[in-house]
Design a protein around this motif. Structure first.
Motif, short mmCIF file in Angstrom:
data_model
loop_
_atom_site.label_atom_id
_atom_site.label_comp_id
_atom_site.label_asym_id
_atom_site.label_seq_id
_atom_site.Cartn_x
_atom_site.Cartn_y
_atom_site.Cartn_z
N VAL A 137 0.86 -1.18 0.00
CA VAL A 137 0.00 0.00 0.00
C VAL A 137 0.90 1.23 0.00
N GLU A 138 0.63 2.15 -0.89
CA GLU A 138 1.43 3.37 -0.98
C GLU A 138 1.18 4.25 0.24
N CYS A 157 -1.37 -4.73 3.23
CA CYS A 157 -2.72 -5.11 3.66
C CYS A 157 -3.05 -6.49 3.11
N CYS A 214 -4.07 -4.45 8.01
CA CYS A 214 -3.04 -3.60 7.40
C CYS A 214 -1.97 -3.28 8.43
N SER A 234 -12.94 -1.87 2.34
CA SER A 234 -12.12 -2.45 1.28
C SER A 234 -10.65 -2.36 1.67
N ASP A 241 -8.29 -0.86 -0.09
CA ASP A 241 -7.84 0.52 -0.32
C ASP A 241 -8.29 1.45 0.81
N ASP A 242 -9.56 1.33 1.20
CA ASP A 242 -10.07 2.18 2.28
C ASP A 242 -9.37 1.87 3.61
N GLY A 257 -6.28 0.70 3.99
CA GLY A 257 -4.93 1.25 3.91
C GLY A 257 -4.91 2.74 4.17
N ARG A 258 -5.88 3.46 3.58
CA ARG A 258 -5.95 4.91 3.80
C ARG A 258 -6.30 5.23 5.25
#
Length: 175
Positions: free
Chosen positions: A114-115, A125, A138, A155, A157-158, A160-161
């Motif tokens: 994950v960036e 993650c 994550c 998700s 992506d969510d 990770g953010r």
């Protein structure tokens, strides 16, 4: 030629050391509320958090401090956050090792990078299971801390953010 020698002699070590000096030392503090999430203070949640802290301590013997907390939102989402502070020389491999350590407990599938947008900070993650529910686990590691979040109903992506946002609020430079 003199400028090139000075740049190589002084500039490269400074460039390499800069992430370490920005990220270590660090301290962790779990706020009672982060946006719409509230830290659960009931006896069961506190016992679970203490157990997590104990397991983090066992797996990170050189950690300077450990932290753990369980947050919930009004719509039932749950975030379990735990980790440690202390000097880390290889945060990329530490992030992978933490995901590998948790793979059995959460039946994790293959993890993905994950960036983070921060030099010297690495995150991974993976999707898994906890108590019959689907979760995303994550981990974010830098030179001063390792932070892991277990997220329900989000998700990859969510998650990770959100871990990146939580990490910025929980792990702070030591003053």
């Amino acid at each position: 030629m003199l400028l090139l020698s000075i740049a190589c002699c002084c500039g490269l070590p400074l460039w390499w050391f800069q992430p370490i000096s920005n990220q270590y030392p660090a301290r962790a503090s779990l706020p009672d509320q982060i946006d719409s999430m509230r830290l659960r203070q009931d006896e069961r949640s506190q016992a679970a958090a203490e157990e997590l802290k104990s397991r983090v301590r066992e797996s990170n013997l050189l950690a300077e401090d450990t932290f753990a907390g369980i947050y919930t939102t009004s719509d039932g989402k749950r975030v379990t956050l735990f980790g440690s502070t202390g000097l880390r020389f290889s945060p990329e491999s530490d992030a992978k090792a933490e995901i590998d350590r948790l793979a059995g407990e959460y039946a994790l599938k293959e993890s993905v990078n994950v960036e983070t947008g921060v030099r010297g900070r690495y995150a991974r993650c993976a999707v898994g299971q906890a108590d019959g529910d689907s979760v995303v686990v994550c981990t974010s590691a830098d030179h001063g801390s390792l932070t892991t979040g277990v997220f329900t109903r989000l998700s990859v992506d969510d998650s990770g953010r959100l871990l990146n946002d939580l990490r910025q609020r929980v792990v702070l430079p030591k003053s």
